[in-house]
Design a protein around this motif. Sequence first.
Motif, mmCIF file in Angstrom:
data_model
loop_
_atom_site.group_PDB
_atom_site.id
_atom_site.type_symbol
_atom_site.label_atom_id
_atom_site.label_comp_id
_atom_site.label_asym_id
_atom_site.label_seq_id
_atom_site.Cartn_x
_atom_site.Cartn_y
_atom_site.Cartn_z
ATOM 1 N N TYR A 33 -9.863 -21.116 -32.658
ATOM 2 C CA TYR A 33 -8.757 -21.692 -33.419
ATOM 3 C C TYR A 33 -8.631 -21.151 -34.850
ATOM 4 N N PRO A 34 -9.692 -21.112 -35.666
ATOM 5 C CA PRO A 34 -9.499 -20.617 -37.036
ATOM 6 C C PRO A 34 -9.009 -19.167 -37.085
ATOM 7 N N ARG A 37 -5.322 -19.146 -35.956
ATOM 8 C CA ARG A 37 -4.457 -19.750 -36.982
ATOM 9 C C ARG A 37 -4.039 -18.728 -38.031
ATOM 10 N N GLU A 38 -4.854 -17.691 -38.268
ATOM 11 C CA GLU A 38 -4.458 -16.633 -39.202
ATOM 12 C C GLU A 38 -3.216 -15.902 -38.697
ATOM 13 N N ARG A 40 -1.147 -17.266 -36.166
ATOM 14 C CA ARG A 40 -0.160 -18.279 -35.776
ATOM 15 C C ARG A 40 -0.284 -19.513 -36.668
ATOM 16 N N PRO A 41 0.108 -19.406 -37.946
ATOM 17 C CA PRO A 41 -0.061 -20.536 -38.871
ATOM 18 C C PRO A 41 0.772 -21.757 -38.510
ATOM 19 N N LEU A 43 0.633 -23.313 -35.786
ATOM 20 C CA LEU A 43 -0.137 -24.237 -34.952
ATOM 21 C C LEU A 43 -0.498 -25.458 -35.786
ATOM 22 N N SER A 45 -2.576 -28.005 -35.297
ATOM 23 C CA SER A 45 -3.956 -28.473 -35.367
ATOM 24 C C SER A 45 -4.766 -27.784 -34.272
ATOM 25 N N GLU A 46 -6.060 -27.998 -34.314
ATOM 26 C CA GLU A 46 -6.918 -27.502 -33.237
ATOM 27 C C GLU A 46 -6.501 -28.118 -31.900
ATOM 28 N N PHE A 49 -3.480 -26.349 -30.570
ATOM 29 C CA PHE A 49 -3.873 -25.055 -30.021
ATOM 30 C C PHE A 49 -4.501 -25.223 -28.633
#
Length: 160
Positions: A33-34, A37-38, A40-41, A43, A45-46, A49
């Motif tokens: 996830y982290p 997220r870079e 796909r900002p 998203l 929350s975890e 995702f």
Amino acid sequence: MTYLHHQSLPSVLDLADPALRPLDGPGDLRAAYPVMRELRPHLASEADFLARVERMRPQGYRLVGAFDGAALVALAGYRLQENLVYGAFLYVDDLITAEPHRGGHWGARLLRALDRVARAEGCARLVLDTGLANARAQRFYFREGLYTGALRFQKLLDSH
């Protein structure tokens, strides 16, 4: 588009590059996830995702991660598909290297692995999209032997 079955994928990945492995379990996805997220900002929350990945899995969506030791530093999301335009192909949904690890050839290693997966599955091509304004990614793709083959058109639909 049709999902193509791919039971042999882990062995193709495992034998080719020991730093790469499928991301299948809940712990793998939480670790991804982290990094995702870079790329796909949007998203939320975890949990968002994880839910999206679970919804996409029946459509053939898979993730492969690149590890520097125990640290997940890059990942690729992909699916095997077939349509009347390309025949059988591997579509790369996501390709991202975590910011501190860029320049370490992780993206190139992931693309080489996906190329091997596509060939092992009898695909005619590997396909991905990138934004028209994303010149840095385009230069990277050209260096890795990918070339422009289409211009995608889209229409945003009101989803209310």
